[in-house]
Write a protein that holds these residues in place. Structure first.
Motif, PDB file in Angstrom:
ATOM      1  N   LEU A  23      76.791 -40.436 -15.720  1.00 31.17           N
ATOM      2  CA  LEU A  23      78.120 -39.741 -16.313  1.00 31.17           C
ATOM      3  C   LEU A  23      79.190 -41.008 -16.437  1.00 31.17           C
ATOM      4  O   LEU A  23      78.962 -41.931 -15.752  1.00 31.17           O
ATOM      5  CB  LEU A  23      78.784 -38.934 -14.909  1.00 31.17           C
ATOM      6  N   LYS A  68      72.276 -32.359 -12.683  1.00 35.39           N
ATOM      7  CA  LYS A  68      71.599 -32.385 -13.972  1.00 35.39           C
ATOM      8  C   LYS A  68      70.027 -31.660 -14.016  1.00 35.39           C
ATOM      9  O   LYS A  68      69.466 -30.853 -14.707  1.00 35.39           O
ATOM     10  CB  LYS A  68      71.377 -33.671 -15.022  1.00 35.39           C
ATOM     11  N   MET A 110      85.007 -32.717 -18.184  1.00 36.99           N
ATOM     12  CA  MET A 110      84.528 -34.144 -17.941  1.00 36.99           C
ATOM     13  C   MET A 110      85.653 -34.602 -17.019  1.00 36.99           C
ATOM     14  O   MET A 110      85.293 -35.396 -16.290  1.00 36.99           O
ATOM     15  CB  MET A 110      84.651 -34.956 -19.265  1.00 36.99           C
ATOM     16  N   TRP A 148      75.852 -36.493 -10.713  1.00 39.46           N
ATOM     17  CA  TRP A 148      75.500 -36.119 -11.974  1.00 39.46           C
ATOM     18  C   TRP A 148      74.017 -35.691 -11.873  1.00 39.46           C
ATOM     19  O   TRP A 148      73.756 -34.557 -12.578  1.00 39.46           O
ATOM     20  CB  TRP A 148      76.010 -37.055 -12.974  1.00 39.46           C
ATOM     21  N   VAL A 159      85.690 -38.135 -15.147  1.00 39.10           N
ATOM     22  CA  VAL A 159      85.817 -39.004 -15.980  1.00 39.10           C
ATOM     23  C   VAL A 159      87.032 -38.991 -16.309  1.00 39.10           C
ATOM     24  O   VAL A 159      87.798 -37.993 -16.649  1.00 39.10           O
ATOM     25  CB  VAL A 159      84.810 -38.363 -16.967  1.00 39.10           C
TER      26      VAL A 159
END
Length: 452
Positions: free
Chosen positions: A167, A85, A187, A81, A192
């Motif tokens: 995350l 990002k 997600m 992540w 996730v």
């Protein structure tokens, strides 16, 4: 009266920037623009662009299984992540710099400040400086809202997603619109564990029922816990996450709760009503077909008017405003037959009327097919796609086109041209299929599946 500017734009999003730079660069107007946050607005900084990049990122989740079926030895590691990002924010910085450069090159004077309206020709910057303009254009956009429930501040909104420090392992997404459904897919694809609550009977209300039902079924197939007819009854921040009790009585602890339950026009404390500009009950600026408010010198475009809240529409509204005001060519905004894409997984593309809406207007024929696409079928994947045409019995015109498939957005853009031109079912039939493709089904459906 001599004014500081011919035009002062409040808001540096896609619509405001386009109107400002075209008025200045192509029409020689003296233009000022104020933006209190980041240039590019919701789409570039907090919406379409970062969302689509996250859609791309999440799409790699299934590459290992699919590639294996095609003979590749691929091992996919964990999603990083923080690495993603960092690259994401670098791209957003690059795009914002382009917006600033476009304005500067057009000769627009920009102010990194909040602007409010003092009167019909005056804006006040948060620096205390006042500027006058012959015309004022309000393009302040909108923002996500939280529902009016206790402890709603324990949840986040879509603006917060791109800055998460890490995350989450689990997330509850509340809402059934395109933002909620898109991020459920994103997600989930990033690993996730996603639960989605929607109080209605099916997600994507207002879209074609057959299309949205297939999207929902495929989302569940991909592992999303979609709970319809369900909402939050209670929630509170606790050690380890956010505790939620649903209206069905179930309790669970989530790392994050995302509210995607609506947006609100950014008109709070802008001073518009004091000048005579009318707002509706939701706070949206009321305008006519020329984006003109009740005050002769003030116009508004984009999401702040809550007409069709799409970036390309805001840009079109900005261009129509320039035509009307600076080219003496009164140009109403065309909001008819706008193609759009919903970046759920699977994607949905749509233009025109749903089957349900068309049936309320006239007698129709429905041509529809659902099938496993070649790429997924070969790899043993359960993915299904849908192609659908809604046709007038009387005129034979295609009233609506709906696609659920990978790259549906790319397909609907081209189908949108045909529908906008008034193509008939026979025009589609006369078009030779491109084989082997998913989209060839759009021109090979010969027999209606339903008439009404």
């Amino acid at each position: 009266m001599a004014f500081d500017y011919d035009l002062f734009v409040i808001g540096g999003g896609s619509g405001g920037v386009r109107a400002a730079r075209v008025a200045a660069g192509e029409n020689g107007a003296k233009v000022g623009l104020a933006e209190e946050s980041r240039y590019g607005g919701t789409c570039v900084i907090r919406g379409c662009v970062p969302k689509k990049l996250m859609v791309f990122a999440s799409g790699y989740a299934n590459i290992e299984a699919e590639a294996g079926a095609y003979g590749w030895d691929v091992t996919l590691g964990d999603f990083d992540w923080n690495r993603f990002k960092g690259t994401l924010h670098a791209e957003l910085d690059r795009l914002e710099a382009i917006y600033r450069r476009l304005l500067a090159n057009a000769g627009v004077e920009t102010f990194d400040a909040r602007a409010t309206v003092k009167d019909a020709h005056t804006v006040v910057l948060s620096t205390g400086v006042e500027k006058t303009a012959k015309h004022i254009l309000v393009a302040t956009g909108g923002r996500p809202t939280r529902p009016d429930i206790a402890n709603a501040d324990a949840g986040i909104v879509s603006d917060d997603l791109f800055d998460l420090p890490e995350l989450p392992k689990s997330m509850l997404i509340v809402g059934g619109g395109y933002i909620a459904s898109e991020f459920a897919g994103v997600m989930n694809g990033l690993g996730v564990k996603v639960t989605q609550f929607y109080r209605g009977e099916q997600i994507l209300r207002g879209f074609d029922n057959e299309a949205r039902t297939l999207v929902a079924e495929q989302m569940v197939e991909k592992g999303i816990d979609l709970q319809l007819g369900t909402n939050i009854a209670e929630m509170e921040k606790r050690d380890g996450g956010v505790w939620v009790k649903s209206t069905s009585g179930d309790e669970a602890l989530f790392d994050q709760v995302l509210f995607a339950t609506g947006r609100k026009p950014n008109t709070d404390d802008l001073g518009l009503e004091a000048t005579g500009v009318k707002l509706d009950r939701a706070g949206a600026v009321q305008v006519n077909e020329y984006s003109h408010t009740a005050v002769p010198s003030i116009y508004a475009i984009g999401d702040v008017t809550n007409r069709v809240n799409l970036t390309p529409v805001a840009i079109r509204e900005g261009m129509a405003f320039v035509e009307t005001v600076f080219k003496a060519n009164p140009t109403p905004v065309d909001h008819d037959l706008i193609p759009s894409a919903i970046f759920t997984q699977p994607e949905m593309g749509t233009v025109g009327l749903s089957e349900e809406a068309a049936r309320e207007i006239e007698a129709i024929e429905v041509y529809s097919t659902t099938f496993k696409p070649m790429q997924s079928s070969f790899a043993g994947q359960p993915d299904r796609v849908m192609m659908k045409l809604v046709v007038s019995q009387a005129t034979r015109k295609v009233l609506g086109c709906h696609i659920v498939a990978p790259a549906a957005g790319e397909m609907i853009q081209l189908a949108g041209i045909a529908v906008k031109m008034g193509a008939t079912k026979e025009d589609f039939d006369r078009t030779v299929a491109v084989h082997p493709t998913m989209s060839e089904e759009m021109v090979t459906m010969k027999t209606p599946v339903r008439t009404s």
